[in-house]
Design a protein around this motif. Structure first.
Motif, PDB file in Angstrom:
ATOM      1  N   ALA A 128       0.796  -1.223   0.000  1.00 51.27           N
ATOM      2  CA  ALA A 128       0.000   0.000   0.000  1.00 51.27           C
ATOM      3  C   ALA A 128       0.832   1.279   0.000  1.00 51.27           C
ATOM      4  N   PHE A 129       2.157   1.148   0.012  1.00 51.70           N
ATOM      5  CA  PHE A 129       3.013   2.341   0.039  1.00 51.70           C
ATOM      6  C   PHE A 129       3.779   2.497  -1.269  1.00 51.70           C
ATOM      7  N   ALA A 130       4.080   3.764  -1.586  1.00 55.70           N
ATOM      8  CA  ALA A 130       4.752   4.094  -2.845  1.00 55.70           C
ATOM      9  C   ALA A 130       6.246   3.808  -2.744  1.00 55.70           C
ATOM     10  N   ASP A 131       6.839   3.492  -3.882  1.00 53.20           N
ATOM     11  CA  ASP A 131       8.282   3.376  -3.947  1.00 53.20           C
ATOM     12  C   ASP A 131       8.926   4.758  -3.948  1.00 53.20           C
ATOM     13  N   GLY A 132      10.230   4.787  -3.801  1.00 49.58           N
ATOM     14  CA  GLY A 132      10.942   6.056  -3.844  1.00 49.58           C
ATOM     15  C   GLY A 132      10.998   6.734  -2.493  1.00 49.58           C
ATOM     16  N   ALA A 164      -6.863 -15.668  13.214  1.00 48.45           N
ATOM     17  CA  ALA A 164      -5.760 -15.478  12.260  1.00 48.45           C
ATOM     18  C   ALA A 164      -4.891 -14.304  12.689  1.00 48.45           C
ATOM     19  N   LYS A 165      -3.586 -14.449  12.523  1.00 49.01           N
ATOM     20  CA  LYS A 165      -2.705 -13.294  12.676  1.00 49.01           C
ATOM     21  C   LYS A 165      -2.861 -12.416  11.448  1.00 49.01           C
ATOM     22  N   LEU A 166      -2.999 -11.124  11.673  1.00 51.50           N
ATOM     23  CA  LEU A 166      -3.279 -10.182  10.585  1.00 51.50           C
ATOM     24  C   LEU A 166      -2.011  -9.403  10.258  1.00 51.50           C
ATOM     25  N   CYS A 167      -1.551  -9.525   9.006  1.00 50.84           N
ATOM     26  CA  CYS A 167      -0.275  -8.936   8.602  1.00 50.84           C
ATOM     27  C   CYS A 167      -0.451  -7.826   7.574  1.00 50.84           C
ATOM     28  N   TYR A 168       0.434  -6.848   7.643  1.00 49.03           N
ATOM     29  CA  TYR A 168       0.676  -5.915   6.545  1.00 49.03           C
ATOM     30  C   TYR A 168       1.919  -6.424   5.811  1.00 49.03           C
ATOM     31  N   ASN A 169       1.855  -6.494   4.461  1.00 49.93           N
ATOM     32  CA  ASN A 169       2.927  -7.122   3.680  1.00 49.93           C
ATOM     33  C   ASN A 169       3.402  -6.162   2.585  1.00 49.93           C
ATOM     34  N   ASP A 170       4.724  -6.027   2.422  1.00 50.49           N
ATOM     35  CA  ASP A 170       5.216  -5.103   1.375  1.00 50.49           C
ATOM     36  C   ASP A 170       6.646  -5.465   0.987  1.00 50.49           C
ATOM     37  N   TYR A 171       7.130  -4.817  -0.091  1.00 48.25           N
ATOM     38  CA  TYR A 171       8.507  -4.999  -0.559  1.00 48.25           C
ATOM     39  C   TYR A 171       9.237  -3.662  -0.458  1.00 48.25           C
ATOM     40  N   ASN A 172      10.559  -3.712  -0.538  1.00 44.79           N
ATOM     41  CA  ASN A 172      11.384  -2.504  -0.360  1.00 44.79           C
ATOM     42  C   ASN A 172      11.079  -1.803   0.964  1.00 44.79           C
ATOM     43  N   THR A 173      10.776  -2.623   1.960  1.00 45.03           N
ATOM     44  CA  THR A 173      10.558  -2.128   3.318  1.00 45.03           C
ATOM     45  C   THR A 173      11.546  -2.804   4.263  1.00 45.03           C
ATOM     46  N   ASP A 174      12.576  -3.416   3.686  1.00 40.49           N
ATOM     47  CA  ASP A 174      13.526  -4.166   4.494  1.00 40.49           C
ATOM     48  C   ASP A 174      14.773  -3.359   4.833  1.00 40.49           C
ATOM     49  N   ASN A 175      15.075  -2.346   4.015  1.00 42.20           N
ATOM     50  CA  ASN A 175      16.246  -1.499   4.286  1.00 42.20           C
ATOM     51  C   ASN A 175      15.825  -0.377   5.242  1.00 42.20           C
ATOM     52  N   ASP A 177      17.065   2.270   6.105  1.00 39.41           N
ATOM     53  CA  ASP A 177      17.340   3.647   5.689  1.00 39.41           C
ATOM     54  C   ASP A 177      16.319   4.193   4.698  1.00 39.41           C
ATOM     55  N   TRP A 178      15.422   3.377   4.212  1.00 36.40           N
ATOM     56  CA  TRP A 178      14.536   3.831   3.150  1.00 36.40           C
ATOM     57  C   TRP A 178      13.269   4.497   3.685  1.00 36.40           C
ATOM     58  N   ALA A 179      12.826   5.519   2.981  1.00 39.78           N
ATOM     59  CA  ALA A 179      11.614   6.252   3.375  1.00 39.78           C
ATOM     60  C   ALA A 179      10.400   5.326   3.436  1.00 39.78           C
ATOM     61  N   LYS A 180      10.338   4.375   2.508  1.00 46.22           N
ATOM     62  CA  LYS A 180       9.173   3.474   2.499  1.00 46.22           C
ATOM     63  C   LYS A 180       9.134   2.624   3.772  1.00 46.22           C
ATOM     64  N   THR A 181      10.300   2.174   4.209  1.00 43.87           N
ATOM     65  CA  THR A 181      10.378   1.403   5.449  1.00 43.87           C
ATOM     66  C   THR A 181       9.897   2.242   6.630  1.00 43.87           C
ATOM     67  N   MET A 187       3.224   3.833  10.345  1.00 44.11           N
ATOM     68  CA  MET A 187       1.837   3.362  10.309  1.00 44.11           C
ATOM     69  C   MET A 187       1.605   2.285  11.372  1.00 44.11           C
ATOM     70  N   VAL A 188       2.518   1.349  11.490  1.00 43.68           N
ATOM     71  CA  VAL A 188       2.338   0.264  12.466  1.00 43.68           C
ATOM     72  C   VAL A 188       2.372   0.823  13.885  1.00 43.68           C
ATOM     73  N   ARG A 189       3.292   1.756  14.130  1.00 43.94           N
ATOM     74  CA  ARG A 189       3.351   2.382  15.458  1.00 43.94           C
ATOM     75  C   ARG A 189       2.041   3.079  15.776  1.00 43.94           C
ATOM     76  N   ASP A 190       1.510   3.799  14.793  1.00 39.77           N
ATOM     77  CA  ASP A 190       0.227   4.500  14.964  1.00 39.77           C
ATOM     78  C   ASP A 190      -0.902   3.493  15.219  1.00 39.77           C
ATOM     79  N   PHE A 191      -0.927   2.401  14.450  1.00 38.29           N
ATOM     80  CA  PHE A 191      -1.982   1.392  14.644  1.00 38.29           C
ATOM     81  C   PHE A 191      -1.910   0.811  16.054  1.00 38.29           C
ATOM     82  N   LYS A 192      -0.689   0.506  16.516  1.00 36.04           N
ATOM     83  CA  LYS A 192      -0.566  -0.062  17.860  1.00 36.04           C
ATOM     84  C   LYS A 192      -1.021   0.953  18.920  1.00 36.04           C
ATOM     85  N   GLN A 193      -0.673   2.221  18.703  1.00 41.10           N
ATOM     86  CA  GLN A 193      -1.058   3.240  19.684  1.00 41.10           C
ATOM     87  C   GLN A 193      -2.567   3.419  19.743  1.00 41.10           C
ATOM     88  N   ARG A 194      -3.221   3.314  18.595  1.00 40.21           N
ATOM     89  CA  ARG A 194      -4.669   3.565  18.548  1.00 40.21           C
ATOM     90  C   ARG A 194      -5.501   2.292  18.652  1.00 40.21           C
TER      91      ARG A 194
END
Ligand code: G3I
Length: 302
Positions: A128-132, A164-175, A177-181, A187-194
């Motif tokens: 759900a997130f953009a590259d770059g 079921a365990k509910l996952c968010y799944n994406d690519y180019n989120t492993d580095n 240093d990257w903005a997408k990561t 988003m996950v921090r926000d979801f856990k907080q709320r």
């Protein structure tokens, strides 16, 4: 241990593969897959276009082929995927606004009801997130229904199958240093907080020469885990299948308590979505490659 699944199970983890419904008649394929893996992800058969080809008319023929093969052979199943901008059936591509939002919910409910209580982890939302460097959401018809579409999908999914365990799944989120990561992390921090229900984050880990494995991978996995979610390596393949890189990925998962397991995105190189990169653990003849031995040794702690 002498197989990937058994070796991973020593630490309570799984080692899985993406399985294609169309290859279940290939006995070399099924014998390798059955021997080596203890988790299965349907490569395409549980996607939106496959499971709801007409609005409100669900078709689980290929999905059940993969699911039943897995369960009959004692494997757990990762569900992939419920809400995604890609591989939408034509009827969904043409929807927008509240109608699309409702169709998304109906799709989640229909598919999760069919497999209720029988899927270990669901990729509820994919890519759900953009590259770059923007860190922005990816533009899509789902995104244009409102920025809350992701949490809406997770809330719908929790109600549909609380086991079921509910996952968010994406690519180019492993580095790390990257903005997408960092954007997914926020988003996950926000979801856990709320209190938005999310249990896990999947790191696809399609490594190639443009987006290679980075040594901060372990930092990424541990940082997400520290938010209070499990992590999983969901679609691993590595251009050229460097044994060293495969071993690094395995060791990074083993170093993170909340890393549930590893799934490779196919069995033999010839089964891969990018076969020309020979990225997998078995060659086209079903022989174990050097990367296979590196993975097995790492799982065994050798
Ligand atoms: O089954 C049809 C066949 O009947 C038809 O003749 C043929 C002609 O194009 O297409 C076949 O379907 C293809 C399908 O793979 C099965 O081979 C689709 O066109 C093709 O688009 C589809 O590609 C899949 C891709 O997702 C689609 O987005 C790949 O197999 C699958 O490996 C890939 O997996 C994705 C994950 O779901 C999400 N993360 C990235 C990953 C790699 O792209």
């Amino acid at each position: 241990e002498s197989t990937l699944g058994a070796a991973a199970a020593q630490s309570g983890r799984y080692f899985g593969a993406a399985i294609a419904a169309g290859r279940l008649g290939d006995s070399q394929y099924t014998s390798i897959a059955n021997r080596e893996f203890n988790s299965v992800t349907a490569e395409n058969a549980m996607k939106i276009d496959a499971t709801e080809p007409q609005r409100g008319q669900f078709n689980f023929s290929n999905a059940d082929r993969v699911f039943n093969w897995a369960v009959q052979n004692g494997k757990q199943v990762r569900g992939h995927t419920l809400a995604w901008h890609s591989q939408q059936p034509g009827w969904m591509q043409s929807l927008s606004g509240g109608d699309l939002r409702q169709a998304m919910r109906d799709h989640i409910n229909g598919v999760m009801a069919h497999y209720k209580g029988r899927i270990a982890e669901w990729d509820v939302v994919n890519e759900a997130f953009a590259d770059g460097g923007s860190g922005a959401r990816r533009d899509s018809n789902l995104q244009r229904t409102g920025n809350d579409w992701i949490e809406d999908a997770f809330r719908t999914a929790r109600a549909a199958d609380p086991d079921a365990k509910l996952c968010y799944n994406d690519y180019n989120t492993d580095n790390w240093d990257w903005a997408k990561t960092q954007a997914v992390y926020a988003m996950v921090r926000d979801f856990k907080q709320r209190g938005v229900p999310i249990d896990c984050v999947g790191f696809q880990s399609h490594f190639n020469n443009n987006s290679p494995y980075n040594s901060n991978y372990r930092t990424t996995l541990q940082s997400f885990a520290d938010l209070g979610v499990d992590v999983a390596i969901t679609e691993l393949d590595i251009q050229g299948a460097s044994p060293t890189t495969y071993a690094n990925v395995v060791n990074d998962c083993l170093a993170v308590d909340r890393c549930l397991g590893i799934t490779v995105w196919g069995v033999r190189d010839t089964d891969s979505w990018r076969s020309e990169q020979t990225p997998l653990l078995f060659d086209g003849n079903g022989n174990k490659k050097p990367a296979y031995n590196a993975v097995l040794d790492a799982l065994n702690g050798d």
